[in-house]
Design a protein around this motif. Sequence first.
Motif, mmCIF file in Angstrom:
data_model
loop_
_atom_site.group_PDB
_atom_site.id
_atom_site.type_symbol
_atom_site.label_atom_id
_atom_site.label_comp_id
_atom_site.label_asym_id
_atom_site.label_seq_id
_atom_site.Cartn_x
_atom_site.Cartn_y
_atom_site.Cartn_z
ATOM 1 N N TYR A 1 3.615 4.369 4.096
ATOM 2 C CA TYR A 1 4.013 3.256 2.989
ATOM 3 C C TYR A 1 3.153 2.033 3.424
ATOM 4 O O TYR A 1 3.771 1.833 5.277
ATOM 5 C CB TYR A 1 5.016 3.152 1.939
ATOM 6 N N SER A 2 3.082 0.575 3.619
ATOM 7 C CA SER A 2 3.396 -0.604 4.350
ATOM 8 C C SER A 2 3.275 -1.208 3.569
ATOM 9 O O SER A 2 3.336 -1.985 2.068
ATOM 10 C CB SER A 2 1.906 -0.798 4.625
ATOM 11 N N PHE A 3 4.106 -2.904 3.688
ATOM 12 C CA PHE A 3 4.961 -4.014 2.027
ATOM 13 C C PHE A 3 5.166 -5.148 3.555
ATOM 14 O O PHE A 3 5.372 -4.642 4.716
ATOM 15 C CB PHE A 3 5.305 -3.515 1.641
ATOM 16 N N GLY A 4 4.176 -6.244 3.023
ATOM 17 C CA GLY A 4 4.468 -7.211 4.079
ATOM 18 C C GLY A 4 3.647 -9.224 3.668
ATOM 19 O O GLY A 4 2.802 -8.162 2.426
ATOM 20 N N LEU A 5 2.744 -9.507 4.488
ATOM 21 C CA LEU A 5 2.787 -11.038 4.040
ATOM 22 C C LEU A 5 2.141 -11.465 5.067
ATOM 23 O O LEU A 5 1.367 -11.258 5.977
ATOM 24 C CB LEU A 5 3.965 -12.139 4.022
ATOM 25 N N SER B 1 0.671 -2.008 0.106
ATOM 26 C CA SER B 1 0.336 0.187 0.496
ATOM 27 C C SER B 1 1.378 1.216 0.204
ATOM 28 O O SER B 1 1.969 1.240 0.095
ATOM 29 C CB SER B 1 -1.056 0.023 0.942
ATOM 30 N N TYR B 2 0.401 2.200 -0.923
ATOM 31 C CA TYR B 2 1.166 3.538 -0.731
ATOM 32 C C TYR B 2 0.448 4.655 -0.525
ATOM 33 O O TYR B 2 -0.907 4.994 -1.360
ATOM 34 C CB TYR B 2 1.751 3.626 -1.799
ATOM 35 N N THR B 3 -0.081 5.606 0.712
ATOM 36 C CA THR B 3 -1.225 6.686 0.301
ATOM 37 C C THR B 3 -0.442 7.911 0.750
ATOM 38 O O THR B 3 1.025 8.353 1.736
ATOM 39 C CB THR B 3 -2.329 6.274 2.068
ATOM 40 N N THR B 4 -1.242 8.979 0.084
ATOM 41 C CA THR B 4 -0.752 10.114 0.151
ATOM 42 C C THR B 4 -1.310 10.764 0.263
ATOM 43 O O THR B 4 -2.554 11.727 0.605
ATOM 44 C CB THR B 4 -0.430 10.920 -1.476
ATOM 45 N N PRO B 5 -1.496 12.095 1.420
ATOM 46 C CA PRO B 5 -2.447 12.868 2.953
ATOM 47 C C PRO B 5 -2.104 13.924 1.627
ATOM 48 O O PRO B 5 -0.725 14.694 1.166
ATOM 49 C CB PRO B 5 -1.406 12.502 4.335
ATOM 50 N N LEU B 6 -3.125 15.096 1.335
ATOM 51 C CA LEU B 6 -3.572 16.063 0.851
ATOM 52 C C LEU B 6 -3.516 17.054 1.548
ATOM 53 O O LEU B 6 -3.784 18.301 1.013
ATOM 54 C CB LEU B 6 -4.376 15.507 -0.157
ATOM 55 N N GLY B 7 -3.977 16.661 2.791
ATOM 56 C CA GLY B 7 -3.579 18.048 3.453
ATOM 57 C C GLY B 7 -5.740 18.746 3.892
ATOM 58 O O GLY B 7 -6.532 17.524 3.091
ATOM 59 N N PRO B 8 -6.425 19.856 4.030
ATOM 60 C CA PRO B 8 -5.417 20.556 4.612
ATOM 61 C C PRO B 8 -4.596 20.470 5.544
ATOM 62 O O PRO B 8 -3.353 21.564 6.022
ATOM 63 C CB PRO B 8 -6.077 22.132 4.694
ATOM 64 N N GLY B 9 -4.475 19.147 6.906
ATOM 65 C CA GLY B 9 -3.949 19.080 7.862
ATOM 66 C C GLY B 9 -3.023 18.845 7.424
ATOM 67 O O GLY B 9 -1.832 17.936 6.277
#
Length: 607
Positions: free
Chosen positions: A319-323, A295-303
């Motif tokens: 981010y996260s990666f695993g099994l 997974s990959y996540t981008t915070p956009l704000g405003p916070g």
Amino acid sequence: MRLIIYIFLISQLLNFIGVFAEKVNKNITRFNKVNWEKVEENKSNPLKKIIWKYYESDENYFEKKNKQSSTTDKKNSHSEKRNFKSSKISVFSITEIEPFLPLNNFLEYDTIQASVRWKSSFDGGVGGGTGQQNPSFVFDYGISDSSLISIYITGADDDLYNLVDGQKINYYWQSYALSLKKKLIDEEDFDFGLSLVSTLEYWRHASGSETAKSIYNQKDSTLGKDKFENLVGALSFPISKNLNENISALIVPGITFLPEKLGPKGIGKNSYGNNFYIGSGLVFDIAEDFNLLLSYTTPLGPGNNYFDSNLNYSRKPIYSFGLGWNVNPKIGIEGKITNSYGASPSTGILTIPSDDLPLYSATLTYRPYGEDTYLNTLNERDKLISKGGITVNNALLPKAGNSQINISSDSRGNLFGSYYYSLSNLFQLELLNIGRFNNLNFKGSKKSHLYSNYLDENNFNFRLGGKLLIFSPQKNDLYWLASRLSVGRNDDTNQGYLFTEFMNTFRLNNWLAFNVSPKYFFSGVESFGGIGFSSYINLSDNLMLIPEINTSIKNDSELNSTLAVRYSFSSEKSLDLYYSNAAGVQDIGHLLKDNENRFGIKLNFLY
């Protein structure tokens, strides 16, 4: 704050209306599908009765029959798992990649699963110890085949990872969250799946102490703790698509509602604030019971979702990666690397306070209604050793539903007690392992710093963990192999450690078995490996001799030995008398040596 409440209440109302409508529709459909059939008996029957029989529609009727037969028919069980890949409704469901990245997977109606998750840094930062932990508990319940309710309980209490203004500052998090997920679009009917997930949380958090000021105090140098209680929330819309039989892709637009200012002593924003985000994820079935999770996540704000040691707030990608491994339909295990420190839908996109670090995350999921792995019953000799040893554990496991209690005391005042429960034939949960080391003589030891941190005069050590059976002659393997992991700390010094071991147990004949157990001790003070050897020698049907040796794998190895005699009143009750120079019978005590020997007694119960 009102906006959060309004959005949550409206979304929950819509979800419950949808669930109610679905249930009503199912009931109407059921009554409309009553079929009556005239069955003529053999003409030789003189009574010539006409038998009318009622049954539901063919589809529902045979679906139930197939589910019943799947519990006894292994082939049908595999067929159900294949069907799950398209329907995404099964006891095997992975319901989320992260709390803020829910999947369009659901549990079957009226089924539950419970998960324990452990997030931690790899070291303790300025606070020392094994790491800064954020443990959490998640309970999922399928209120329908397309609706899932989840409860999250999380808690963290440590010093900030980095110094702030040259000081160690304590922080405290605790969350109680209620989340509802409702399917809006089924991928079986369209080219993608879509759900609505709404969450309401009660978030308690604090910072500061008598010796340090709070991070929320930006106006003066007054020391003391600031405490806050906030109603926060989250809203997300997971969109998923099965790219093929083995790969599912996920896009999650969402928003978290967190306060941006706390207390009267903040200058401008002194907290995270609301955040829109776009998350993406991938679930790859690399084998029948193994999943690769990305997974990959981008915070956009405003916070923001991060602050540094200067209390500057900003945004960092998560981010996260695993099994993930489904050991069997009852037990699931997941291990990942991530920089997400929060463990609830509203706090999941937050990094560890005062830094942005890779963390490790471990999750155990228990599904009480799942089918367990079948194991042949232990013979009487093996039942007698299934309660473990004194300072060297073995790989055998009591069967599912069994509880195990051990109580030990020795001549120098050591006192320990433990309680274990077998959730599955393959997994035993270590719910409680507590006790204290007493009157230790470690003069001249090169590991005196370990004694002072974990075995000091006022120590009280408490631990929890689990044991997983990997190989067993009960399922036609050559020998027993099990892995055990435990975590905990000394309540006096507040120092913790992690302890792991891989137990290998071999049965040579009816009167002799032996065990080889590599071990590893990991802490912020020191980390090292060791190995234990033990034998189980049957002198008679109810009398056993147990010699044990432990040594650390270092030049300054502290070899200790134990000799025990076990008398078994029955396969469920036994008494051990032992003579040892090991520091104790609890984890770290296995690998440390006392300069004086001690006599001890240990009671073992299985029920």
